[in-house]
Design a protein around this motif. Structure first.
Motif, PDB file in Angstrom:
ATOM      1  N   TYR A   1     -20.947  14.486  10.770  1.00  0.00           N
ATOM      2  CA  TYR A   1     -21.162  15.531   9.776  1.00  0.00           C
ATOM      3  C   TYR A   1     -22.624  15.969   9.725  1.00  0.00           C
ATOM      4  O   TYR A   1     -22.927  17.170   9.693  1.00  0.00           O
ATOM      5  CB  TYR A   1     -20.723  15.029   8.403  1.00  0.00           C
ATOM      6  N   ALA A   2     -23.532  15.022   9.736  1.00  0.00           N
ATOM      7  CA  ALA A   2     -24.957  15.352   9.674  1.00  0.00           C
ATOM      8  C   ALA A   2     -25.383  16.169  10.892  1.00  0.00           C
ATOM      9  O   ALA A   2     -26.114  17.155  10.768  1.00  0.00           O
ATOM     10  CB  ALA A   2     -25.785  14.079   9.565  1.00  0.00           C
ATOM     11  N   ILE A   3     -24.915  15.776  12.073  1.00  0.00           N
ATOM     12  CA  ILE A   3     -25.283  16.492  13.295  1.00  0.00           C
ATOM     13  C   ILE A   3     -24.673  17.893  13.305  1.00  0.00           C
ATOM     14  O   ILE A   3     -25.349  18.885  13.607  1.00  0.00           O
ATOM     15  CB  ILE A   3     -24.838  15.694  14.539  1.00  0.00           C
TER      16      ILE A   3
ATOM     17  N   SER B   1     -22.429  16.022  -4.014  1.00  0.00           N
ATOM     18  CA  SER B   1     -23.321  17.036  -3.468  1.00  0.00           C
ATOM     19  C   SER B   1     -24.640  16.446  -3.003  1.00  0.00           C
ATOM     20  O   SER B   1     -25.377  17.073  -2.238  1.00  0.00           O
ATOM     21  CB  SER B   1     -23.578  18.134  -4.503  1.00  0.00           C
ATOM     22  N   ALA B   2     -24.961  15.222  -3.430  1.00  0.00           N
ATOM     23  CA  ALA B   2     -26.208  14.569  -3.015  1.00  0.00           C
ATOM     24  C   ALA B   2     -26.272  14.398  -1.491  1.00  0.00           C
ATOM     25  O   ALA B   2     -27.356  14.469  -0.900  1.00  0.00           O
ATOM     26  CB  ALA B   2     -26.335  13.220  -3.704  1.00  0.00           C
ATOM     27  N   LYS B   3     -25.113  14.200  -0.868  1.00  0.00           N
ATOM     28  CA  LYS B   3     -25.093  14.041   0.590  1.00  0.00           C
ATOM     29  C   LYS B   3     -25.470  15.348   1.283  1.00  0.00           C
ATOM     30  O   LYS B   3     -26.209  15.356   2.262  1.00  0.00           O
ATOM     31  CB  LYS B   3     -23.713  13.571   1.039  1.00  0.00           C
ATOM     32  N   ASP B   4     -24.943  16.467   0.766  1.00  0.00           N
ATOM     33  CA  ASP B   4     -25.301  17.760   1.332  1.00  0.00           C
ATOM     34  C   ASP B   4     -26.775  18.062   1.115  1.00  0.00           C
ATOM     35  O   ASP B   4     -27.438  18.640   1.974  1.00  0.00           O
ATOM     36  CB  ASP B   4     -24.458  18.875   0.710  1.00  0.00           C
ATOM     37  N   ILE B   5     -27.279  17.673  -0.030  1.00  0.00           N
ATOM     38  CA  ILE B   5     -28.682  17.948  -0.339  1.00  0.00           C
ATOM     39  C   ILE B   5     -29.605  17.239   0.645  1.00  0.00           C
ATOM     40  O   ILE B   5     -30.637  17.792   1.057  1.00  0.00           O
ATOM     41  CB  ILE B   5     -28.984  17.525  -1.793  1.00  0.00           C
ATOM     42  N   LYS B   6     -29.247  16.033   1.075  1.00  0.00           N
ATOM     43  CA  LYS B   6     -30.061  15.320   2.055  1.00  0.00           C
ATOM     44  C   LYS B   6     -30.174  16.108   3.358  1.00  0.00           C
ATOM     45  O   LYS B   6     -31.250  16.173   3.966  1.00  0.00           O
ATOM     46  CB  LYS B   6     -29.464  13.939   2.338  1.00  0.00           C
TER      47      LYS B   6
ATOM     48  N   ALA C   1     -33.426  17.877   5.074  1.00  0.00           N
ATOM     49  CA  ALA C   1     -33.812  17.598   6.460  1.00  0.00           C
ATOM     50  C   ALA C   1     -34.026  18.877   7.259  1.00  0.00           C
ATOM     51  O   ALA C   1     -34.822  18.903   8.206  1.00  0.00           O
ATOM     52  CB  ALA C   1     -32.743  16.731   7.132  1.00  0.00           C
ATOM     53  N   CYS C   2     -33.309  19.936   6.867  1.00  0.00           N
ATOM     54  CA  CYS C   2     -33.416  21.217   7.577  1.00  0.00           C
ATOM     55  C   CYS C   2     -34.290  22.232   6.829  1.00  0.00           C
ATOM     56  O   CYS C   2     -34.303  23.413   7.170  1.00  0.00           O
ATOM     57  CB  CYS C   2     -32.022  21.794   7.812  1.00  0.00           C
ATOM     58  N   ASN C   3     -35.005  21.763   5.813  1.00  0.00           N
ATOM     59  CA  ASN C   3     -35.940  22.613   5.062  1.00  0.00           C
ATOM     60  C   ASN C   3     -35.267  23.826   4.423  1.00  0.00           C
ATOM     61  O   ASN C   3     -35.836  24.929   4.400  1.00  0.00           O
ATOM     62  CB  ASN C   3     -37.087  23.079   5.963  1.00  0.00           C
ATOM     63  N   VAL C   4     -34.061  23.627   3.904  1.00  0.00           N
ATOM     64  CA  VAL C   4     -33.335  24.706   3.220  1.00  0.00           C
ATOM     65  C   VAL C   4     -33.582  24.590   1.715  1.00  0.00           C
ATOM     66  O   VAL C   4     -33.390  23.520   1.123  1.00  0.00           O
ATOM     67  CB  VAL C   4     -31.821  24.630   3.515  1.00  0.00           C
ATOM     68  N   ARG C   5     -33.996  25.680   1.090  1.00  0.00           N
ATOM     69  CA  ARG C   5     -34.264  25.673  -0.350  1.00  0.00           C
ATOM     70  C   ARG C   5     -32.969  25.514  -1.148  1.00  0.00           C
ATOM     71  O   ARG C   5     -31.940  26.083  -0.788  1.00  0.00           O
ATOM     72  CB  ARG C   5     -34.964  26.962  -0.777  1.00  0.00           C
TER      73      ARG C   5
END
Length: 432
Positions: free
Chosen positions: A101-103, A150-155, A159-163
Protein backbone atom coordinates in the motif's frame (compact mmCIF):
# COMPACT_ATOMS: atom_id res chain seq x y z
CA UNK A 1 7.30 11.63 -36.09
CA UNK A 2 3.92 10.23 -37.07
CA UNK A 3 2.06 9.07 -33.98
CA UNK A 4 -1.23 7.18 -33.66
CA UNK A 5 -3.16 7.48 -30.41
CA UNK A 6 -5.88 4.91 -29.80
CA UNK A 7 -8.67 6.41 -27.70
CA UNK A 8 -10.06 9.95 -27.37
CA UNK A 9 -10.95 10.03 -23.70
CA UNK A 10 -9.19 12.34 -21.26
CA UNK A 11 -5.99 10.25 -21.44
CA UNK A 12 -5.83 10.11 -25.24
CA UNK A 13 -6.62 13.80 -25.78
CA UNK A 14 -4.14 15.08 -23.18
CA UNK A 15 -1.46 12.83 -24.69
CA UNK A 16 -2.26 14.25 -28.14
CA UNK A 17 -1.89 17.77 -26.76
CA UNK A 18 1.63 17.27 -25.45
CA UNK A 19 2.80 15.30 -28.48
CA UNK A 20 1.42 17.93 -30.87
CA UNK A 21 3.00 20.72 -28.81
CA UNK A 22 6.31 18.90 -29.25
CA UNK A 23 5.89 19.19 -33.03
CA UNK A 24 4.77 15.70 -33.98
CA UNK A 25 2.13 14.60 -36.51
CA UNK A 26 -0.63 13.12 -34.36
CA UNK A 27 -3.77 11.17 -35.28
CA UNK A 28 -6.32 10.08 -32.66
CA UNK A 29 -8.66 7.16 -33.39
CA UNK A 30 -11.92 6.45 -31.55
CA UNK A 31 -15.06 4.41 -32.17
CA UNK A 32 -17.29 7.19 -30.79
CA UNK A 33 -18.31 10.26 -32.79
CA UNK A 34 -16.70 12.80 -30.41
CA UNK A 35 -14.14 12.93 -27.58
CA UNK A 36 -14.85 11.87 -23.99
CA UNK A 37 -18.09 9.97 -24.55
CA UNK A 38 -17.27 6.95 -22.40
CA UNK A 39 -15.45 6.86 -19.03
CA UNK A 40 -14.51 10.55 -19.24
CA UNK A 41 -18.10 11.70 -19.74
CA UNK A 42 -19.54 12.11 -16.23
CA UNK A 43 -17.02 11.23 -13.55
CA UNK A 44 -17.08 12.65 -10.01
CA UNK A 45 -15.41 15.88 -11.14
CA UNK A 46 -12.57 15.83 -8.62
CA UNK A 47 -8.91 16.42 -9.41
CA UNK A 48 -7.59 14.91 -6.22
CA UNK A 49 -3.85 14.29 -5.96
CA UNK A 50 -4.03 14.09 -2.18
CA UNK A 51 -6.80 11.49 -2.31
CA UNK A 52 -4.87 9.31 -4.75
CA UNK A 53 -4.69 5.93 -3.07
CA UNK A 54 -5.04 2.31 -4.17
CA UNK A 55 -8.20 0.43 -3.31
CA UNK A 56 -5.94 -2.43 -2.28
CA UNK A 57 -5.16 -1.50 1.31
CA UNK A 58 -4.68 -3.22 4.67
CA UNK A 59 -8.05 -4.14 6.11
CA UNK A 60 -9.88 -3.94 2.78
CA UNK A 61 -10.65 -7.70 2.54
CA UNK A 62 -12.63 -7.52 5.82
CA UNK A 63 -14.22 -4.21 4.84
CA UNK A 64 -15.22 -5.66 1.47
CA UNK A 65 -17.20 -8.43 3.15
CA UNK A 66 -19.05 -5.84 5.25
CA UNK A 67 -19.67 -3.63 2.20
CA UNK A 68 -21.15 -6.53 0.27
CA UNK A 69 -23.65 -7.09 3.09
CA UNK A 70 -24.75 -3.44 3.31
CA UNK A 71 -28.07 -2.33 1.85
CA UNK A 72 -26.36 0.73 0.34
CA UNK A 73 -23.17 -1.08 -0.58
CA UNK A 74 -20.21 0.85 -2.00
CA UNK A 75 -19.01 -2.43 -3.55
CA UNK A 76 -20.80 -5.13 -5.49
CA UNK A 77 -19.38 -8.23 -7.15
CA UNK A 78 -21.34 -10.10 -9.80
CA UNK A 79 -19.46 -13.37 -10.44
CA UNK A 80 -18.64 -13.92 -14.09
CA UNK A 81 -17.71 -16.99 -16.09
CA UNK A 82 -14.35 -15.33 -16.57
CA UNK A 83 -11.21 -16.56 -14.85
CA UNK A 84 -9.63 -13.13 -15.30
CA UNK A 85 -12.12 -11.59 -12.85
CA UNK A 86 -11.00 -13.99 -10.13
CA UNK A 87 -7.31 -13.64 -11.00
CA UNK A 88 -7.61 -9.86 -10.86
CA UNK A 89 -9.33 -9.95 -7.45
CA UNK A 90 -6.67 -12.34 -6.12
CA UNK A 91 -3.92 -10.01 -7.37
CA UNK A 92 -5.66 -7.07 -5.74
CA UNK A 93 -5.94 -8.90 -2.42
CA UNK A 94 -2.22 -9.69 -2.61
CA UNK A 95 -1.59 -5.93 -2.65
CA UNK A 96 -3.53 -5.40 0.61
CA UNK A 97 -0.41 -5.27 2.75
CA UNK A 98 1.11 -2.26 4.52
CA UNK A 99 4.27 -2.45 2.41
CA UNK A 100 2.48 -2.73 -0.92
CA UNK A 101 0.00 0.00 0.00
CA UNK A 102 2.75 2.47 0.89
CA UNK A 103 4.64 1.81 -2.35
CA UNK A 104 1.54 1.92 -4.55
CA UNK A 105 0.18 5.09 -2.93
CA UNK A 106 3.55 6.81 -3.31
CA UNK A 107 3.62 5.93 -7.02
CA UNK A 108 0.12 7.28 -7.51
CA UNK A 109 0.86 10.47 -5.61
CA UNK A 110 3.97 10.98 -7.73
CA UNK A 111 1.91 11.07 -10.92
CA UNK A 112 -1.06 12.90 -9.42
CA UNK A 113 0.95 15.72 -7.82
CA UNK A 114 2.84 16.22 -11.08
CA UNK A 115 -0.46 16.25 -12.96
CA UNK A 116 -1.85 18.97 -10.67
CA UNK A 117 1.19 21.12 -11.51
CA UNK A 118 0.55 20.47 -15.21
CA UNK A 119 -3.07 21.63 -14.81
CA UNK A 120 -1.86 24.91 -13.30
CA UNK A 121 0.60 25.44 -16.15
CA UNK A 122 -1.95 24.57 -18.83
CA UNK A 123 -4.45 27.08 -17.44
CA UNK A 124 -1.76 29.75 -17.43
CA UNK A 125 -0.75 28.92 -21.01
CA UNK A 126 -4.23 28.55 -22.55
CA UNK A 127 -6.84 30.05 -20.23
CA UNK A 128 -8.91 26.87 -20.64
CA UNK A 129 -12.16 26.91 -18.60
CA UNK A 130 -14.09 23.84 -17.47
CA UNK A 131 -16.10 24.83 -14.38
CA UNK A 132 -12.82 24.55 -12.53
CA UNK A 133 -12.18 25.53 -8.92
CA UNK A 134 -9.21 25.06 -6.60
CA UNK A 135 -10.79 24.92 -3.14
CA UNK A 136 -9.57 21.55 -1.91
CA UNK A 137 -11.24 18.27 -0.96
CA UNK A 138 -12.56 17.11 2.41
CA UNK A 139 -12.74 13.43 3.29
CA UNK A 140 -15.64 12.99 5.72
CA UNK A 141 -15.49 10.47 8.57
CA UNK A 142 -18.69 9.24 10.20
CA UNK A 143 -16.98 7.04 12.81
CA UNK A 144 -14.05 7.38 15.19
CA UNK A 145 -12.58 4.21 13.69
CA UNK A 146 -12.40 5.86 10.27
CA UNK A 147 -10.82 8.95 11.77
CA UNK A 148 -8.19 6.89 13.58
CA UNK A 149 -7.43 4.87 10.44
CA UNK A 150 -6.66 8.08 8.53
CA UNK A 151 -3.37 8.31 10.47
CA UNK A 152 -1.89 5.69 8.13
CA UNK A 153 -2.74 7.76 5.06
CA UNK A 154 -1.34 10.86 6.71
CA UNK A 155 2.05 9.15 7.14
CA UNK A 156 2.22 8.55 3.37
CA UNK A 157 1.07 12.12 2.65
CA UNK A 158 3.87 13.40 4.87
CA UNK A 159 6.42 11.13 3.19
CA UNK A 160 5.39 12.58 -0.18
CA UNK A 161 5.23 16.20 1.05
CA UNK A 162 1.49 16.52 0.39
CA UNK A 163 -0.27 19.27 2.36
CA UNK A 164 -3.18 18.24 4.59
CA UNK A 165 -5.31 19.54 7.46
CA UNK A 166 -7.05 17.54 10.17
CA UNK A 167 -10.51 19.00 10.79
CA UNK A 168 -13.04 18.73 13.59
CA UNK A 169 -16.73 19.09 12.76
CA UNK A 170 -16.79 22.86 13.36
CA UNK A 171 -13.81 23.30 11.02
CA UNK A 172 -15.49 21.15 8.37
CA UNK A 173 -18.51 23.45 8.49
CA UNK A 174 -16.34 26.53 8.03
CA UNK A 175 -15.14 25.11 4.70
CA UNK A 176 -18.44 23.43 3.75
CA UNK A 177 -21.33 25.25 5.47
CA UNK A 178 -23.82 23.31 3.36
CA UNK A 179 -23.12 20.28 5.58
CA UNK A 180 -24.92 21.87 8.54
CA UNK A 181 -27.82 19.40 8.39
CA UNK A 182 -25.42 16.44 8.51
CA UNK A 183 -23.11 17.66 11.28
CA UNK A 184 -24.43 15.22 13.89
CA UNK A 185 -23.44 12.30 11.64
CA UNK A 186 -19.80 13.41 11.33
CA UNK A 187 -16.85 13.01 13.72
CA UNK A 188 -14.12 14.74 11.71
CA UNK A 189 -12.41 15.10 8.38
CA UNK A 190 -9.17 15.29 6.45
CA UNK A 191 -8.78 18.28 4.13
CA UNK A 192 -6.45 18.28 1.14
CA UNK A 193 -6.13 21.97 0.18
CA UNK A 194 -4.21 21.29 -3.04
CA UNK A 195 -7.04 19.36 -4.68
CA UNK A 196 -9.22 20.83 -7.43
CA UNK A 197 -12.51 20.26 -9.22
CA UNK A 198 -13.78 20.53 -12.78
CA UNK A 199 -15.86 19.04 -15.59
CA UNK A 200 -13.75 16.38 -17.30
CA UNK A 201 -16.06 16.17 -20.33
CA UNK A 202 -15.99 19.93 -20.91
CA UNK A 203 -12.20 20.01 -20.45
CA UNK A 204 -11.56 17.13 -22.87
CA UNK A 205 -13.80 18.52 -25.59
CA UNK A 206 -12.26 21.99 -25.30
CA UNK A 207 -8.70 20.64 -25.31
CA UNK A 208 -9.52 18.47 -28.34
CA UNK A 209 -10.45 21.65 -30.23
CA UNK A 210 -7.09 23.14 -29.24
CA UNK A 211 -5.40 19.96 -30.45
CA UNK A 212 -7.08 20.31 -33.83
CA UNK A 213 -5.77 23.88 -34.04
CA UNK A 214 -2.28 22.39 -33.63
CA UNK A 215 -2.91 19.99 -36.50
CA UNK A 216 -4.06 16.88 -34.64
CA UNK A 217 -6.38 14.75 -36.78
CA UNK A 218 -9.29 12.94 -35.10
CA UNK A 219 -10.73 9.85 -36.80
CA UNK A 220 -14.09 9.33 -35.11
CA UNK A 221 -16.57 6.49 -35.75
CA UNK A 222 -13.51 4.35 -36.39
CA UNK A 223 -13.09 1.10 -34.47
CA UNK A 224 -9.62 -0.28 -33.82
CA UNK A 225 -9.76 -3.94 -34.86
CA UNK A 226 -6.19 -4.92 -34.07
CA UNK A 227 -2.48 -4.22 -34.25
CA UNK A 228 -0.08 -5.62 -36.83
CA UNK A 229 3.23 -6.79 -35.39
CA UNK A 230 6.41 -7.50 -37.32
CA UNK A 231 9.35 -8.55 -35.19
CA UNK A 232 9.86 -6.12 -32.33
CA UNK A 233 7.60 -3.37 -33.69
CA UNK A 234 4.00 -2.47 -34.55
CA UNK A 235 3.77 -1.90 -38.28
CA UNK A 236 0.09 -1.04 -38.55
CA UNK A 237 -3.24 -0.40 -36.85
CA UNK A 238 -6.20 -2.18 -38.46
CA UNK A 239 -9.44 -0.16 -38.69
CA UNK A 240 -12.01 -1.97 -40.79
CA UNK A 241 -10.71 -2.30 -44.33
CA UNK A 242 -7.83 0.12 -43.74
CA UNK A 243 -4.46 -0.32 -42.04
CA UNK A 244 -2.86 2.86 -40.70
CA UNK A 245 0.87 3.27 -40.22
CA UNK A 246 2.95 5.39 -37.85
CA UNK A 247 6.34 5.64 -36.19
CA UNK A 248 4.86 5.34 -32.71
CA UNK A 249 1.58 3.91 -31.39
CA UNK A 250 0.06 4.87 -28.03
CA UNK A 251 -2.72 2.74 -26.52
CA UNK A 252 -5.10 4.82 -24.37
CA UNK A 253 -8.23 2.67 -24.60
CA UNK A 254 -8.95 2.38 -20.89
CA UNK A 255 -10.73 -0.87 -20.01
CA UNK A 256 -10.50 -2.06 -23.62
CA UNK A 257 -6.69 -1.87 -23.78
CA UNK A 258 -6.44 -5.44 -22.47
CA UNK A 259 -8.52 -6.92 -25.32
CA UNK A 260 -6.52 -5.11 -28.00
CA UNK A 261 -3.13 -6.23 -26.70
CA UNK A 262 -3.93 -9.78 -25.65
CA UNK A 263 -3.41 -11.26 -29.17
CA UNK A 264 0.14 -9.85 -29.09
CA UNK A 265 0.95 -11.74 -25.90
CA UNK A 266 0.42 -8.90 -23.44
CA UNK A 267 -1.49 -9.70 -20.27
CA UNK A 268 -2.60 -6.29 -19.00
CA UNK A 269 -4.17 -6.68 -15.54
CA UNK A 270 -6.85 -4.07 -16.20
CA UNK A 271 -10.41 -4.78 -15.09
CA UNK A 272 -13.50 -2.67 -15.96
CA UNK A 273 -14.81 -1.47 -12.59
CA UNK A 274 -18.25 0.05 -13.10
CA UNK A 275 -19.07 3.31 -11.39
CA UNK A 276 -22.18 5.48 -11.21
CA UNK A 277 -22.91 9.17 -11.12
CA UNK A 278 -25.76 11.63 -11.16
CA UNK A 279 -25.74 15.25 -12.26
CA UNK A 280 -28.45 17.62 -11.10
CA UNK A 281 -29.06 21.38 -11.12
CA UNK A 282 -28.55 23.36 -7.93
CA UNK A 283 -31.85 24.05 -6.17
CA UNK A 284 -30.57 25.78 -3.01
CA UNK A 285 -26.96 26.99 -3.08
CA UNK A 286 -26.81 27.16 0.73
CA UNK A 287 -27.15 23.36 0.87
CA UNK A 288 -24.54 22.36 -1.70
CA UNK A 289 -20.82 21.62 -1.55
CA UNK A 290 -18.50 24.54 -2.31
CA UNK A 291 -15.88 22.14 -3.67
CA UNK A 292 -15.67 18.33 -3.22
CA UNK A 293 -16.49 16.18 -0.22
CA UNK A 294 -15.79 12.45 -0.10
CA UNK A 295 -18.00 10.30 2.11
CA UNK A 296 -15.64 7.66 3.50
CA UNK A 297 -18.48 5.35 4.53
CA UNK A 298 -20.18 5.09 1.15
CA UNK A 299 -17.14 5.90 -1.03
CA UNK A 300 -19.08 8.60 -2.86
CA UNK A 301 -17.85 12.06 -3.88
CA UNK A 302 -20.04 15.14 -4.20
CA UNK A 303 -18.72 18.03 -6.28
CA UNK A 304 -20.00 21.47 -7.18
CA UNK A 305 -19.60 22.13 -10.94
CA UNK A 306 -20.89 25.64 -11.61
CA UNK A 307 -24.69 25.53 -11.37
CA UNK A 308 -24.69 21.72 -11.10
CA UNK A 309 -23.89 19.07 -8.50
CA UNK A 310 -22.09 15.90 -9.55
CA UNK A 311 -22.35 12.85 -7.30
CA UNK A 312 -20.22 9.87 -8.24
CA UNK A 313 -18.88 6.67 -6.80
CA UNK A 314 -19.50 3.03 -5.87
CA UNK A 315 -17.75 0.10 -7.51
CA UNK A 316 -19.15 -2.92 -9.27
CA UNK A 317 -17.20 -5.87 -10.64
CA UNK A 318 -19.52 -7.20 -13.31
CA UNK A 319 -17.47 -7.36 -16.50
CA UNK A 320 -18.27 -5.02 -19.38
CA UNK A 321 -21.86 -4.53 -18.29
CA UNK A 322 -23.02 -0.88 -18.36
CA UNK A 323 -26.61 -1.49 -17.22
CA UNK A 324 -27.85 1.06 -14.65
CA UNK A 325 -30.14 -0.68 -12.12
CA UNK A 326 -32.53 1.28 -9.93
CA UNK A 327 -31.01 0.05 -6.66
CA UNK A 328 -27.64 1.57 -7.57
CA UNK A 329 -29.33 4.93 -8.10
CA UNK A 330 -30.63 4.61 -4.54
CA UNK A 331 -27.08 4.47 -3.19
CA UNK A 332 -25.98 7.82 -4.58
CA UNK A 333 -29.41 9.37 -3.96
CA UNK A 334 -29.16 8.49 -0.27
CA UNK A 335 -25.76 10.11 0.20
CA UNK A 336 -26.64 13.40 -1.48
CA UNK A 337 -29.91 13.67 0.46
CA UNK A 338 -28.19 12.78 3.72
CA UNK A 339 -25.34 15.27 3.39
CA UNK A 340 -26.96 18.10 1.41
CA UNK A 341 -30.75 17.77 1.71
CA UNK A 342 -32.56 20.08 -0.69
CA UNK A 343 -29.37 21.33 -2.29
CA UNK A 344 -30.01 19.79 -5.68
CA UNK A 345 -33.09 19.03 -7.74
CA UNK A 346 -33.23 15.22 -7.80
CA UNK A 347 -36.30 15.35 -10.05
CA UNK A 348 -34.03 16.61 -12.83
CA UNK A 349 -31.09 14.32 -12.07
CA UNK A 350 -29.34 12.68 -15.00
CA UNK A 351 -27.80 9.29 -14.21
CA UNK A 352 -24.79 7.71 -15.89
CA UNK A 353 -22.56 4.69 -15.60
CA UNK A 354 -19.07 4.05 -16.93
CA UNK A 355 -16.22 1.55 -16.78
CA UNK A 356 -13.07 2.58 -14.94
CA UNK A 357 -9.92 0.77 -16.11
CA UNK A 358 -8.50 -0.50 -12.83
CA UNK A 359 -5.18 -2.22 -12.13
CA UNK A 360 -4.96 -4.46 -9.04
CA UNK A 361 -2.33 -2.22 -7.43
CA UNK A 362 -4.15 1.03 -8.32
CA UNK A 363 -1.27 2.53 -10.31
CA UNK A 364 -1.78 3.25 -14.03
CA UNK A 365 0.41 1.65 -16.67
CA UNK A 366 2.45 4.37 -18.34
CA UNK A 367 5.42 3.95 -20.65
CA UNK A 368 7.15 1.66 -23.14
CA UNK A 369 6.60 -2.04 -23.84
CA UNK A 370 8.80 -4.82 -25.20
CA UNK A 371 7.83 -3.62 -28.69
CA UNK A 372 10.06 -0.65 -29.45
CA UNK A 373 7.37 1.65 -30.88
CA UNK A 374 4.38 0.65 -28.73
CA UNK A 375 3.58 2.69 -25.63
CA UNK A 376 0.82 2.54 -23.02
CA UNK A 377 -1.10 5.16 -21.07
CA UNK A 378 -3.96 3.29 -19.47
CA UNK A 379 -5.31 1.67 -16.29
CA UNK A 380 -5.98 4.85 -14.26
CA UNK A 381 -9.05 3.49 -12.47
CA UNK A 382 -11.04 6.21 -10.73
CA UNK A 383 -8.19 8.74 -11.11
CA UNK A 384 -7.90 9.25 -14.86
CA UNK A 385 -9.06 12.86 -14.55
CA UNK A 386 -6.70 13.50 -11.64
CA UNK A 387 -3.66 11.93 -13.31
CA UNK A 388 -4.43 12.86 -16.91
CA UNK A 389 -2.05 15.71 -17.69
CA UNK A 390 0.83 14.27 -15.68
CA UNK A 391 0.46 10.87 -17.33
CA UNK A 392 0.24 12.49 -20.76
CA UNK A 393 3.29 14.69 -20.28
CA UNK A 394 5.30 11.76 -18.94
CA UNK A 395 4.40 9.39 -21.77
CA UNK A 396 4.97 12.11 -24.41
CA UNK A 397 8.48 12.64 -23.05
CA UNK A 398 9.17 8.90 -23.02
CA UNK A 399 7.87 8.48 -26.58
CA UNK A 400 9.97 11.31 -27.97
CA UNK A 401 13.21 10.64 -26.09
CA UNK A 402 13.01 13.66 -23.80
CA UNK A 403 14.08 13.35 -20.17
CA UNK A 404 10.92 13.08 -18.02
CA UNK A 405 10.36 15.62 -15.28
CA UNK A 406 9.39 12.87 -12.82
CA UNK A 407 10.82 9.45 -12.15
CA UNK A 408 9.01 6.88 -14.37
CA UNK A 409 10.20 3.85 -12.40
CA UNK A 410 7.51 1.41 -11.33
CA UNK A 411 4.91 2.87 -13.67
CA UNK A 412 5.28 0.81 -16.84
CA UNK A 413 4.11 -2.73 -17.54
CA UNK A 414 7.46 -4.18 -16.38
CA UNK A 415 6.29 -4.10 -12.76
CA UNK A 416 4.02 -7.05 -13.50
CA UNK A 417 6.88 -9.17 -14.77
CA UNK A 418 8.60 -11.71 -12.56
CA UNK A 419 11.77 -10.53 -10.93
CA UNK A 420 10.83 -6.84 -11.12
CA UNK A 421 12.22 -4.99 -8.13
CA UNK A 422 9.85 -2.64 -6.32
CA UNK A 423 11.11 0.86 -5.56
CA UNK A 424 10.97 2.13 -2.00
CA UNK A 425 9.24 5.08 -0.39
CA UNK A 426 12.48 7.07 -0.40
CA UNK A 427 11.69 8.30 -3.91
CA UNK A 428 11.30 12.10 -4.05
CA UNK A 429 8.74 13.79 -6.29
CA UNK A 430 11.21 16.65 -6.72
CA UNK A 431 13.37 14.57 -9.08
CA UNK A 432 13.80 16.39 -12.41
Amino acid sequence: MRILILGSGIIGVTSAWYLAKAGHEVTVIDRQDAPALETSFANAGQISPGYSAPWAAPGVPIKAIKWLLQDLAPLRVTPQLDTFQWQWMAHMLANCTHKAYAINKARMLRVAEYSRDCFIQLRQDTGIAYDNEAKGLIQLFRTQKQLDASAKDIKVLEACNVRYERLNVAEILRHEPGLQAAKDNLVGGLRLPGDETGDCFKFTQTLAESCEALGVQFLFNTAVDGLVQDGDAITGVRTGTETLHADRVLVALGSFSRHLLKPLGFNLPIYPVKGYSLTMPVADATHTPTSTVMDETYKIALTRLGDRIRVGGTAELSGYNTHLPENRKANINHVVQDLFPGGGDLQQAEYWTGLRPMTPDGTPIIGPTRLRNLFLNTGHGTLGWTMSLGSAKLVADLMTGRRPEIDPSGLDIARYQRGHKRETLRWSHEVK
